[in-house]
Motif scaffolding. Structure first.
Motif, PDB file in Angstrom:
ATOM      1  N   GLY A 140      42.791  17.267 -79.123  1.00  0.00           N
ATOM      2  CA  GLY A 140      43.551  17.982 -78.469  1.00  0.00           C
ATOM      3  C   GLY A 140      43.757  19.592 -78.971  1.00  0.00           C
ATOM      4  O   GLY A 140      44.771  20.040 -78.733  1.00  0.00           O
ATOM      5  N   GLU A 141      42.575  20.024 -79.680  1.00  0.00           N
ATOM      6  CA  GLU A 141      42.801  21.401 -80.029  1.00  0.00           C
ATOM      7  C   GLU A 141      41.350  21.963 -80.230  1.00  0.00           C
ATOM      8  O   GLU A 141      40.287  21.208 -79.902  1.00  0.00           O
ATOM      9  CB  GLU A 141      43.298  21.724 -81.546  1.00  0.00           C
ATOM     10  N   ARG A 142      41.148  23.431 -80.177  1.00  0.00           N
ATOM     11  CA  ARG A 142      39.920  23.933 -80.228  1.00  0.00           C
ATOM     12  C   ARG A 142      39.279  24.103 -81.836  1.00  0.00           C
ATOM     13  O   ARG A 142      39.919  24.191 -82.519  1.00  0.00           O
ATOM     14  CB  ARG A 142      39.965  25.241 -79.402  1.00  0.00           C
ATOM     15  N   VAL A 143      38.047  24.056 -81.843  1.00  0.00           N
ATOM     16  CA  VAL A 143      37.559  23.955 -83.071  1.00  0.00           C
ATOM     17  C   VAL A 143      36.171  25.094 -82.899  1.00  0.00           C
ATOM     18  O   VAL A 143      35.698  25.290 -81.938  1.00  0.00           O
ATOM     19  CB  VAL A 143      36.594  22.710 -83.586  1.00  0.00           C
ATOM     20  N   PRO A 144      35.897  25.499 -84.019  1.00  0.00           N
ATOM     21  CA  PRO A 144      34.806  26.427 -84.136  1.00  0.00           C
ATOM     22  C   PRO A 144      33.420  25.403 -84.260  1.00  0.00           C
ATOM     23  O   PRO A 144      33.357  24.439 -84.494  1.00  0.00           O
ATOM     24  CB  PRO A 144      34.784  27.026 -85.762  1.00  0.00           C
ATOM     25  N   ALA A 145      32.147  26.002 -83.968  1.00  0.00           N
ATOM     26  CA  ALA A 145      31.138  25.506 -83.714  1.00  0.00           C
ATOM     27  C   ALA A 145      29.815  26.107 -84.142  1.00  0.00           C
ATOM     28  O   ALA A 145      29.976  27.380 -84.044  1.00  0.00           O
ATOM     29  CB  ALA A 145      30.985  24.739 -82.304  1.00  0.00           C
ATOM     30  N   ILE A 146      28.760  25.488 -84.424  1.00  0.00           N
ATOM     31  CA  ILE A 146      27.557  26.074 -84.844  1.00  0.00           C
ATOM     32  C   ILE A 146      26.358  25.315 -84.291  1.00  0.00           C
ATOM     33  O   ILE A 146      26.255  23.985 -84.292  1.00  0.00           O
ATOM     34  CB  ILE A 146      27.201  26.178 -86.407  1.00  0.00           C
ATOM     35  N   VAL A 147      25.449  26.084 -83.532  1.00  0.00           N
ATOM     36  CA  VAL A 147      24.470  25.362 -82.713  1.00  0.00           C
ATOM     37  C   VAL A 147      23.144  25.576 -83.269  1.00  0.00           C
ATOM     38  O   VAL A 147      22.750  26.863 -83.502  1.00  0.00           O
ATOM     39  CB  VAL A 147      24.803  25.755 -81.399  1.00  0.00           C
ATOM     40  N   ASN A 148      22.402  24.667 -83.299  1.00  0.00           N
ATOM     41  CA  ASN A 148      20.869  24.722 -83.775  1.00  0.00           C
ATOM     42  C   ASN A 148      20.009  24.543 -82.706  1.00  0.00           C
ATOM     43  O   ASN A 148      19.837  23.741 -81.895  1.00  0.00           O
ATOM     44  CB  ASN A 148      20.474  23.551 -84.720  1.00  0.00           C
ATOM     45  N   TYR A 149      19.295  25.826 -82.247  1.00  0.00           N
ATOM     46  CA  TYR A 149      18.662  25.969 -80.995  1.00  0.00           C
ATOM     47  C   TYR A 149      16.970  25.989 -81.565  1.00  0.00           C
ATOM     48  O   TYR A 149      16.148  26.582 -80.669  1.00  0.00           O
ATOM     49  CB  TYR A 149      18.792  27.343 -80.134  1.00  0.00           C
ATOM     50  N   ASP A 150      16.729  25.782 -82.715  1.00  0.00           N
ATOM     51  CA  ASP A 150      15.262  25.673 -83.064  1.00  0.00           C
ATOM     52  C   ASP A 150      14.535  24.854 -82.160  1.00  0.00           C
ATOM     53  O   ASP A 150      14.805  23.513 -82.026  1.00  0.00           O
ATOM     54  CB  ASP A 150      14.860  25.153 -84.495  1.00  0.00           C
ATOM     55  N   GLN A 151      13.170  25.145 -81.595  1.00  0.00           N
ATOM     56  CA  GLN A 151      12.340  24.425 -80.824  1.00  0.00           C
ATOM     57  C   GLN A 151      13.318  24.120 -79.217  1.00  0.00           C
ATOM     58  O   GLN A 151      12.594  22.847 -78.831  1.00  0.00           O
ATOM     59  CB  GLN A 151      11.874  23.280 -81.363  1.00  0.00           C
ATOM     60  N   PHE A 152      14.370  24.356 -78.933  1.00  0.00           N
ATOM     61  CA  PHE A 152      14.740  24.075 -77.863  1.00  0.00           C
ATOM     62  C   PHE A 152      14.250  24.647 -76.629  1.00  0.00           C
ATOM     63  O   PHE A 152      13.706  25.926 -76.778  1.00  0.00           O
ATOM     64  CB  PHE A 152      16.394  24.715 -78.100  1.00  0.00           C
ATOM     65  N   SER A 153      14.095  24.228 -75.422  1.00  0.00           N
ATOM     66  CA  SER A 153      13.585  24.722 -74.615  1.00  0.00           C
ATOM     67  C   SER A 153      14.346  24.621 -73.169  1.00  0.00           C
ATOM     68  O   SER A 153      15.019  23.260 -73.208  1.00  0.00           O
ATOM     69  CB  SER A 153      11.999  24.121 -74.198  1.00  0.00           C
ATOM     70  N   ILE A 154      14.249  25.460 -72.160  1.00  0.00           N
ATOM     71  CA  ILE A 154      14.724  25.363 -70.951  1.00  0.00           C
ATOM     72  C   ILE A 154      14.061  25.834 -69.747  1.00  0.00           C
ATOM     73  O   ILE A 154      13.512  26.855 -70.264  1.00  0.00           O
ATOM     74  CB  ILE A 154      16.438  25.855 -71.089  1.00  0.00           C
ATOM     75  N   LEU A 155      14.381  25.404 -68.502  1.00  0.00           N
ATOM     76  CA  LEU A 155      13.441  25.920 -67.532  1.00  0.00           C
ATOM     77  C   LEU A 155      14.272  27.357 -67.050  1.00  0.00           C
ATOM     78  O   LEU A 155      15.289  27.368 -67.334  1.00  0.00           O
ATOM     79  CB  LEU A 155      13.366  24.948 -66.403  1.00  0.00           C
ATOM     80  N   PRO A 156      13.313  28.241 -66.691  1.00  0.00           N
ATOM     81  CA  PRO A 156      13.955  29.550 -66.520  1.00  0.00           C
ATOM     82  C   PRO A 156      15.115  29.434 -65.551  1.00  0.00           C
ATOM     83  O   PRO A 156      16.221  30.297 -65.636  1.00  0.00           O
ATOM     84  CB  PRO A 156      12.900  30.532 -66.154  1.00  0.00           C
ATOM     85  N   GLU A 157      14.854  28.789 -64.327  1.00  0.00           N
ATOM     86  CA  GLU A 157      15.887  28.618 -63.364  1.00  0.00           C
ATOM     87  C   GLU A 157      17.060  28.037 -63.604  1.00  0.00           C
ATOM     88  O   GLU A 157      18.325  27.881 -63.027  1.00  0.00           O
ATOM     89  CB  GLU A 157      15.387  28.037 -62.108  1.00  0.00           C
ATOM     90  N   LEU A 158      17.158  27.278 -65.130  1.00  0.00           N
ATOM     91  CA  LEU A 158      18.541  26.590 -65.097  1.00  0.00           C
ATOM     92  C   LEU A 158      19.228  27.257 -66.291  1.00  0.00           C
ATOM     93  O   LEU A 158      20.135  27.048 -66.664  1.00  0.00           O
ATOM     94  CB  LEU A 158      17.992  25.402 -65.847  1.00  0.00           C
ATOM     95  N   VAL A 159      18.543  28.631 -66.778  1.00  0.00           N
ATOM     96  CA  VAL A 159      19.591  29.250 -67.928  1.00  0.00           C
ATOM     97  C   VAL A 159      20.904  29.681 -67.460  1.00  0.00           C
ATOM     98  O   VAL A 159      21.780  29.484 -68.239  1.00  0.00           O
ATOM     99  CB  VAL A 159      18.620  30.534 -68.363  1.00  0.00           C
ATOM    100  N   ASP A 160      20.973  30.378 -66.524  1.00  0.00           N
ATOM    101  CA  ASP A 160      22.293  30.892 -65.955  1.00  0.00           C
ATOM    102  C   ASP A 160      23.182  29.397 -65.837  1.00  0.00           C
ATOM    103  O   ASP A 160      24.319  29.685 -66.266  1.00  0.00           O
ATOM    104  CB  ASP A 160      22.065  31.609 -64.510  1.00  0.00           C
ATOM    105  N   PRO A 161      22.925  28.380 -64.951  1.00  0.00           N
ATOM    106  CA  PRO A 161      23.921  27.298 -65.061  1.00  0.00           C
ATOM    107  C   PRO A 161      24.108  26.832 -66.256  1.00  0.00           C
ATOM    108  O   PRO A 161      25.080  26.404 -66.550  1.00  0.00           O
ATOM    109  CB  PRO A 161      23.247  26.155 -64.299  1.00  0.00           C
ATOM    110  N   TYR A 162      23.246  26.882 -67.319  1.00  0.00           N
ATOM    111  CA  TYR A 162      23.366  26.193 -68.591  1.00  0.00           C
ATOM    112  C   TYR A 162      24.439  27.245 -69.260  1.00  0.00           C
ATOM    113  O   TYR A 162      25.384  26.905 -69.885  1.00  0.00           O
ATOM    114  CB  TYR A 162      22.213  26.424 -69.430  1.00  0.00           C
ATOM    115  N   VAL A 163      24.423  28.621 -69.394  1.00  0.00           N
ATOM    116  CA  VAL A 163      25.311  29.449 -69.928  1.00  0.00           C
ATOM    117  C   VAL A 163      26.570  29.304 -68.997  1.00  0.00           C
ATOM    118  O   VAL A 163      27.744  29.377 -69.891  1.00  0.00           O
ATOM    119  CB  VAL A 163      24.836  30.850 -69.470  1.00  0.00           C
ATOM    120  N   ALA A 164      26.743  28.885 -67.920  1.00  0.00           N
ATOM    121  CA  ALA A 164      27.946  28.809 -67.271  1.00  0.00           C
ATOM    122  C   ALA A 164      28.648  27.650 -67.983  1.00  0.00           C
ATOM    123  O   ALA A 164      30.121  27.784 -68.040  1.00  0.00           O
ATOM    124  CB  ALA A 164      27.731  28.553 -65.837  1.00  0.00           C
ATOM    125  N   MET A 165      27.856  26.469 -68.107  1.00  0.00           N
ATOM    126  CA  MET A 165      28.591  25.135 -68.703  1.00  0.00           C
ATOM    127  C   MET A 165      29.042  25.847 -70.374  1.00  0.00           C
ATOM    128  O   MET A 165      29.907  25.271 -70.879  1.00  0.00           O
ATOM    129  CB  MET A 165      27.281  24.246 -68.837  1.00  0.00           C
TER     130      MET A 165
END
Length: 675
Positions: free
Chosen positions: A588-613
């Protein structure tokens, strides 16, 4: 009463006799049980000798017989034992030689099935595992085998009791209720003759199996015949001196064996009907996984790839004969064999199951156990997933693989396996007959087709019961090259469709019923339709999303571990969004977050939809976010896309930098996360 062996010589030859001498011990009307799986462990020489005695032919020893005997035998066998032509139990396929047959699988013995279809013999098809267990229960002096295997299938007496023709009227199966739960009781009967095979014998009849691909049900048959007052005939390829066999290697002790026949010709004692001897099948050597060639891309591989996507790390798996065999090839190509334990019903644990007339054998097996013990494991729920053949399916999810008009295939181990496995995948082509298809540009293109429908209004023989599966709480999928169905309470639901396939023209118009369709079916994974490997190993080793999200309730800080995560489809993005919302919405409230993207991969055509999410999550659930990855290219790729989407990247090279940035807005120390 125990038979005295009329040929036993107390001298040096012991129990060793010729094949013609051995088969003369079989009397008219005897019940004969044979061991074997396709060609593995089958006593071909004994079957040849029995046939030539009945036909009055002269054998290799030059001894002629008048013919016509033995007559009216009852033949009992668990697995299919033949090559689909003239070998194996096809030697028994003569009117008059056999009067009745109780068999687990009929597809490899056309000479016998033809007699059944012409009503020239009484014929039953019972589950392979049940027959294996019957041997043990006969040996133990029990009244029969009590099990739930076969309920609501053609083996259930309410659906035929396993009888295959009009002249078969005797009931071998009946329903029994115990504590309000239904079971099937399979009646026991004496075994007069057991015919088994081994590698080495000594003059006392002790048997070892060091060159055999399987041990099968040989011991159970020997015990059943011995304790029924019958005789046991064993075929071997060589004789050892008395007392020279290692007691720990003796599989069948001599007290259970009446006579031993040394194979007259090498072709009578092949390891399988396809291989004279393969040392890998006897676990004499191990074969490099790279020696298994990848399958060419086609309908068979497409369907097998989709089925393989249901596998999970550490699964114990059974693969059926036919198209399911291709799943082993896919698993080898995808380098996931070591993450699974593949098994086969005759007793193989681990390794890679063989196909064709080698089916039942395996390379690089971890263990080979007796077939009755394997079915104990299966019946008790030891399998995590089974991939089995699909020949005919109806609107209730029932499956037929056992009988089609006048052609009898038989159930084999199908009923045992399909009824007792938590997840079952039925795998096959969408239409019967050759499918005219081309896989091009990541899509399936279908030409004009003349194949018969496999998805029918009602199956003609119920080998698998959809109703029973729902009652058991099983997860059931039906996978073809063009679509995927799952079993739900209302029937079959269409859930996936191949790219390039037209729903109405290529699927619905080729079915005898309309499946349940809830919304738009999901496209099948595009990787299935490309030449390159799918990288299933990464999928199997992937950490579940639920395990990647950690909410520190005390600090009200959200930790996201996307290390090694691969985003390949828009569905992946939706699943991430859903998982995060499910985790944070109850706060019921917003929180701070920290995200580990090490060795994360994403298809180029999906980057923009991912950022929108990501932007949506920041607007609704995060107060601020810091991110880190040591991959400079990924930092640039995500950073650029986030700036385009008016999202503050906050992307750092190391975990320490990201933590330091987030710490400025937190009241306590930041908890370290994986990475």
């Amino acid at each position: 009463m125990r038979h005295n062996h009329p040929l036993k010589n107390p001298g040096s030859s012991g129990k060793i006799v010729t094949s013609d001498e051995a088969v003369r011990l079989i009397r008219d009307g005897d019940t004969v049980a044979t061991a074997g799986f396709v060609g593995i462990g089958f006593a071909e020489n004994i079957a040849v000798a029995l046939e030539r005695r009945f036909l009055g032919e002269t054998g290799d020893e030059g001894e002629s017989t008048p013919g016509g005997h033995p007559r009216n035998l009852t033949l009992v066998y668990a697995a299919g034992q033949g090559d689909g032509k003239e070998k194996g139990l096809n030697h028994f396929g003569h009117a008059g030689l056999i009067a009745r047959v109780i068999g687990g699988h009929w597809g490899l013995v056309p000479a016998i099935s033809e007699l059944a279809m012409k009503n020239q013999i009484e014929a039953w098809n019972l589950p392979q595992g049940v027959i294996c267990h019957l041997y043990r229960d006969i040996a133990a002096g029990k009244a029969g085998t009590l099990t739930r295997v076969g309920l609501d299938t053609f083996v259930d007496p309410r659906h035929g009791g396993g009888r295959l023709n009009e002249v078969t009227t005797t009931d071998l199966v009946r329903v029994m209720e115990i504590d309000g739960e239904e079971h099937l009781f399979y009646k026991a009967f004496p075994i007069n003759v057991g015919i088994i095979r081994a590698t080495t014998a000594d003059p006392d009849g002790n048997l070892t199996m060091e060159r055999e691909a399987l041990t099968l049900e040989a011991q159970a048959i020997a015990m059943a015949a011995r304790n029924s007052g019958g005789i046991v005939i064993a075929q071997v390829e060589r004789i050892a001196d008395r007392g020279s066999l290692n007691a720990r290697q003796v599989k069948i002790p001599g007290v259970m064996v009446d006579c031993v026949v040394v194979a007259e010709r090498p072709e009578y004692h092949q390891q399988t009907f396809a291989a004279a001897y393969n040392p890998a099948y006897a676990s004499e050597i191990r074969v490099p996984a790279s020696s298994i060639p990848p399958m060419p891309l086609g309908v068979r591989k497409v369907a097998a790839r989709r089925a393989a996507q249901e596998l999970r790390a550490n699964d114990v798996v059974n693969l059926g004969i036919g198209m399911p065999e291709a799943v082993a090839s896919v698993a080898a190509e995808e380098r996931i064999i070591d993450l699974l334990t593949l098994t086969a019903e005759p007793g193989v644990i681990g390794g890679v199951p063989a196909g064709g007339l080698d089916f039942g054998a395996a390379t690089n097996a971890q263990a080979i156990i007796d077939q009755p013990a394997q079915f104990d494991f299966y019946d008790g729920g030891g399998l995590d997933i089974a991939v089995l053949g699909l020949a005919q399916v109806d609107r209730e999810g029932n499956v037929n693989v056992s009988k089609f008009g006048s052609r009898v295939a038989g159930a084999g181990g199908f009923i045992n396996i399909s009824q007792n496995t938590g997840t079952v995948v039925f795998l096959g082509s969408f239409l019967a007959g050759r499918t005219a298809a081309e896989i091009r540009d990541g899509e399936l293109h279908l030409a004009d087709e003349g194949g018969a429908a496999k998805f029918v209004d009602a199956v003609e023989h119920r080998t698998f019961s959809g109703r029973q599966a729902l009652a058991n709480g099983q997860q059931v999928l039906y996978v073809t090259e063009r679509c995927v169905f799952r079993l739900v309470a209302e029937g079959l639901e269409l859930i996936e469709i191949a790219p390039g396939v037209d729903l109405e023209r290529d699927i619905l118009a080729r079915m005898a019923f309309r499946p349940i369709i809830k919304g738009e079916p999901t496209p099948m994974d595009s990787r299935i339709f490309r030449d390159a490997p799918m990288d299933l190993r990464t999928d199997l080793l992937a950490i579940p999303l639920s395990d990647r999200l950690l909410l520190d309730a005390d600090q009200k800080t959200f930790f996201v571990d996307f290390e090694g995560l691969q985003v390949r489809t828009e569905q992946d993005i939706e699943e991430i969004h859903r998982a995060v919302v499910d985790k944070l919405a109850p706060l019921g409230e917003r929180v701070p977050a920290i995200v580990n993207y090490d060795q994360f991969s994403i298809l180029p055509e999906l980057v923009d939809p991912y950022v929108a999410m990501v932007q949506d999550l920041m607007d609704t659930h995060y107060t601020n976010v810091t991110r880190y990855t040591s991959n400079a290219f990924l930092r640039a790729q995500l950073g650029s896309a986030m700036r385009r989407g008016e999202v503050l990247p906050n992307l750092f090279e190391s975990r320490q930098q990201a933590e330091a940035e987030l710490t400025t807005t937190l009241t306590g120390p930041v908890r370290r996360i994986r990475g």
